[in-house]
Design a protein around this motif. Sequence first.
Motif, PDB file in Angstrom:
ATOM      1  N   ASN A 161       0.832  -1.213   0.000  1.00 32.96           N
ATOM      2  CA  ASN A 161       0.000   0.000   0.000  1.00 32.96           C
ATOM      3  C   ASN A 161       0.864   1.259   0.000  1.00 32.96           C
ATOM      4  O   ASN A 161       0.585   2.212  -0.720  1.00 32.96           O
ATOM      5  CB  ASN A 161      -0.895   0.032   1.240  1.00 32.96           C
ATOM      6  N   LYS A 164       2.129   1.780  -3.367  1.00 31.97           N
ATOM      7  CA  LYS A 164       1.044   2.156  -4.293  1.00 31.97           C
ATOM      8  C   LYS A 164       0.600   3.596  -4.111  1.00 31.97           C
ATOM      9  O   LYS A 164       0.343   4.312  -5.072  1.00 31.97           O
ATOM     10  CB  LYS A 164      -0.191   1.262  -4.030  1.00 31.97           C
ATOM     11  N   TYR A 165       0.492   4.032  -2.846  1.00 29.17           N
ATOM     12  CA  TYR A 165      -0.095   5.350  -2.577  1.00 29.17           C
ATOM     13  C   TYR A 165       0.963   6.438  -2.329  1.00 29.17           C
ATOM     14  O   TYR A 165       0.690   7.429  -1.683  1.00 29.17           O
ATOM     15  CB  TYR A 165      -1.087   5.258  -1.417  1.00 29.17           C
ATOM     16  N   ASP A 189       5.267   6.366   5.023  1.00 33.11           N
ATOM     17  CA  ASP A 189       5.545   6.861   3.670  1.00 33.11           C
ATOM     18  C   ASP A 189       5.335   8.364   3.635  1.00 33.11           C
ATOM     19  O   ASP A 189       4.697   8.926   4.525  1.00 33.11           O
ATOM     20  CB  ASP A 189       4.639   6.153   2.642  1.00 33.11           C
ATOM     21  N   ILE A 194      -4.110  10.354   4.022  1.00 34.67           N
ATOM     22  CA  ILE A 194      -5.532  10.003   4.086  1.00 34.67           C
ATOM     23  C   ILE A 194      -6.237  11.028   4.966  1.00 34.67           C
ATOM     24  O   ILE A 194      -5.745  11.353   6.057  1.00 34.67           O
ATOM     25  CB  ILE A 194      -5.723   8.600   4.708  1.00 34.67           C
ATOM     26  N   TYR A 207     -13.735  -0.595   1.740  1.00 35.17           N
ATOM     27  CA  TYR A 207     -13.764   0.849   2.013  1.00 35.17           C
ATOM     28  C   TYR A 207     -12.521   1.487   1.406  1.00 35.17           C
ATOM     29  O   TYR A 207     -11.402   1.011   1.609  1.00 35.17           O
ATOM     30  CB  TYR A 207     -13.801   1.132   3.524  1.00 35.17           C
ATOM     31  N   ARG A 208     -12.732   2.565   0.656  1.00 38.68           N
ATOM     32  CA  ARG A 208     -11.599   3.255   0.042  1.00 38.68           C
ATOM     33  C   ARG A 208     -11.666   4.737   0.332  1.00 38.68           C
ATOM     34  O   ARG A 208     -12.735   5.341   0.229  1.00 38.68           O
ATOM     35  CB  ARG A 208     -11.612   3.018  -1.462  1.00 38.68           C
ATOM     36  N   ALA A 209     -10.506   5.301   0.660  1.00 39.59           N
ATOM     37  CA  ALA A 209     -10.473   6.724   0.999  1.00 39.59           C
ATOM     38  C   ALA A 209     -10.767   7.561  -0.241  1.00 39.59           C
ATOM     39  O   ALA A 209     -11.379   8.620  -0.159  1.00 39.59           O
ATOM     40  CB  ALA A 209      -9.110   7.079   1.575  1.00 39.59           C
ATOM     41  N   SER A 214      -7.867   4.760  -5.878  1.00 40.03           N
ATOM     42  CA  SER A 214      -7.622   3.377  -5.485  1.00 40.03           C
ATOM     43  C   SER A 214      -7.884   2.402  -6.621  1.00 40.03           C
ATOM     44  O   SER A 214      -7.197   1.406  -6.761  1.00 40.03           O
ATOM     45  CB  SER A 214      -8.484   3.007  -4.293  1.00 40.03           C
ATOM     46  N   GLY A 219      -5.903  -2.278  -6.587  1.00 37.91           N
ATOM     47  CA  GLY A 219      -6.049  -3.085  -5.365  1.00 37.91           C
ATOM     48  C   GLY A 219      -7.420  -3.741  -5.288  1.00 37.91           C
ATOM     49  O   GLY A 219      -8.296  -3.467  -6.099  1.00 37.91           O
ATOM     50  N   THR A 220      -7.580  -4.623  -4.302  1.00 41.12           N
ATOM     51  CA  THR A 220      -8.861  -5.325  -4.164  1.00 41.12           C
ATOM     52  C   THR A 220      -9.779  -4.617  -3.167  1.00 41.12           C
ATOM     53  O   THR A 220     -10.956  -4.931  -3.084  1.00 41.12           O
ATOM     54  CB  THR A 220      -8.639  -6.763  -3.665  1.00 41.12           C
ATOM     55  N   GLY A 221      -9.254  -3.713  -2.368  1.00 41.52           N
ATOM     56  CA  GLY A 221     -10.066  -3.055  -1.340  1.00 41.52           C
ATOM     57  C   GLY A 221     -10.205  -3.910  -0.088  1.00 41.52           C
ATOM     58  O   GLY A 221     -10.960  -3.584   0.827  1.00 41.52           O
ATOM     59  N   GLY A 223      -7.266  -5.317   1.478  1.00 42.80           N
ATOM     60  CA  GLY A 223      -5.960  -5.409   2.141  1.00 42.80           C
ATOM     61  C   GLY A 223      -5.998  -5.075   3.622  1.00 42.80           C
ATOM     62  O   GLY A 223      -5.535  -5.865   4.456  1.00 42.80           O
ATOM     63  N   LEU A 224      -6.580  -3.929   3.966  1.00 44.50           N
ATOM     64  CA  LEU A 224      -6.553  -3.515   5.379  1.00 44.50           C
ATOM     65  C   LEU A 224      -7.522  -4.340   6.231  1.00 44.50           C
ATOM     66  O   LEU A 224      -7.299  -4.501   7.432  1.00 44.50           O
ATOM     67  CB  LEU A 224      -6.849  -2.017   5.502  1.00 44.50           C
ATOM     68  N   SER A 248       1.672   8.817   5.501  1.00 45.01           N
ATOM     69  CA  SER A 248       0.962   7.980   6.469  1.00 45.01           C
ATOM     70  C   SER A 248       1.944   7.095   7.226  1.00 45.01           C
ATOM     71  O   SER A 248       3.029   6.787   6.733  1.00 45.01           O
ATOM     72  CB  SER A 248      -0.019   7.047   5.756  1.00 45.01           C
TER      73      SER A 248
END
Length: 265
Positions: A161, A164-165, A189, A194, A207-209, A214, A219-221, A223-224, A248
């Motif tokens: 993540n 990616k972000y 990072d 967020i 859930y995606r910010a 995203s 991603g699959t949404g 991960g977290l 973050s």
Amino acid sequence: HAGRQFQFEITQFGDNDRLMIVYDITRLHNLEQMRKDFVANVSHELRTPLTVLSGYLETLLDQPEGIEPRWLRALGQMSQQATRMNNLVNDLLLLSRLENQPEDREPSTVSVPKLLKQIHQDALALAAPKQQTVTLECEPGLCLLGIENDLRSAFSNLVTNAVKYTPNAGIIAVRWWSDSKGAYFSVSDNGLGIDEIHLSRLTERFYRADAARSTATGGTGLGLAIVKHVLMQHKATLDIHSEIGRGSRFTCSFMPSHIERELES
Ligand code: ADP
């Protein structure tokens, strides 16, 4: 009351009086179980057709002679989407397993430094095209009592993540250390960050910010949500600090009871 599920609420009045309310949550519990079973079954059933589809696509892409370029492009897109669906199904199955049989495997001593070395290598490969720096600081011999594959999924989701972000040329720091209160794994990072309003819901499934951003990262949404369940299984907690535009930091805290030390040779 065999087979029934109850929830208790106790309120104290003055010094001697207490009120206990008992809720019968059997129906709610059964519905929740039906939802979990449904997701697990659907994911399992999707696996075989997806494997067949990906297999045929791979065969076609391996022998591109005689295929028109525009069909080749279409096949490439189809293969990409099949891989994405495969990742989603695998994540759903992992999440179902974590929810349904949290204690189905014996914990063992996991050499976290060894695990993080592998995860770091994978992250370097992922970060290279974006010219990002990924550093690893690790306390030697600091191990955990836990399930190795699940810990690998959780740690690697957090590192992926961060890559990616975080935009090109960003810096990602992975740390593993301990003090008298426990052991800690953190990923920082200096990426997109967020907004505070999202933080409490970030570990919910899908859930995606920021939906647009995203989806683009593929991603699959999940991960977290996986991270949260793996940590619960290890009686650990997740703290998220983040600021829009600054970056973050995700920190996993493990209790001293889960720490093991590797004797150095
Ligand atoms: P996804 O597959 O969308 O990455 P996750 O469950 O791993 O799903 O993450 C949920 C959301 O949290 C992401 O969609 C993203 O908006 C946000 N997020 C996670 N990690 C970071 C990070 N390091 N920096 C910024 N946003 C993040």
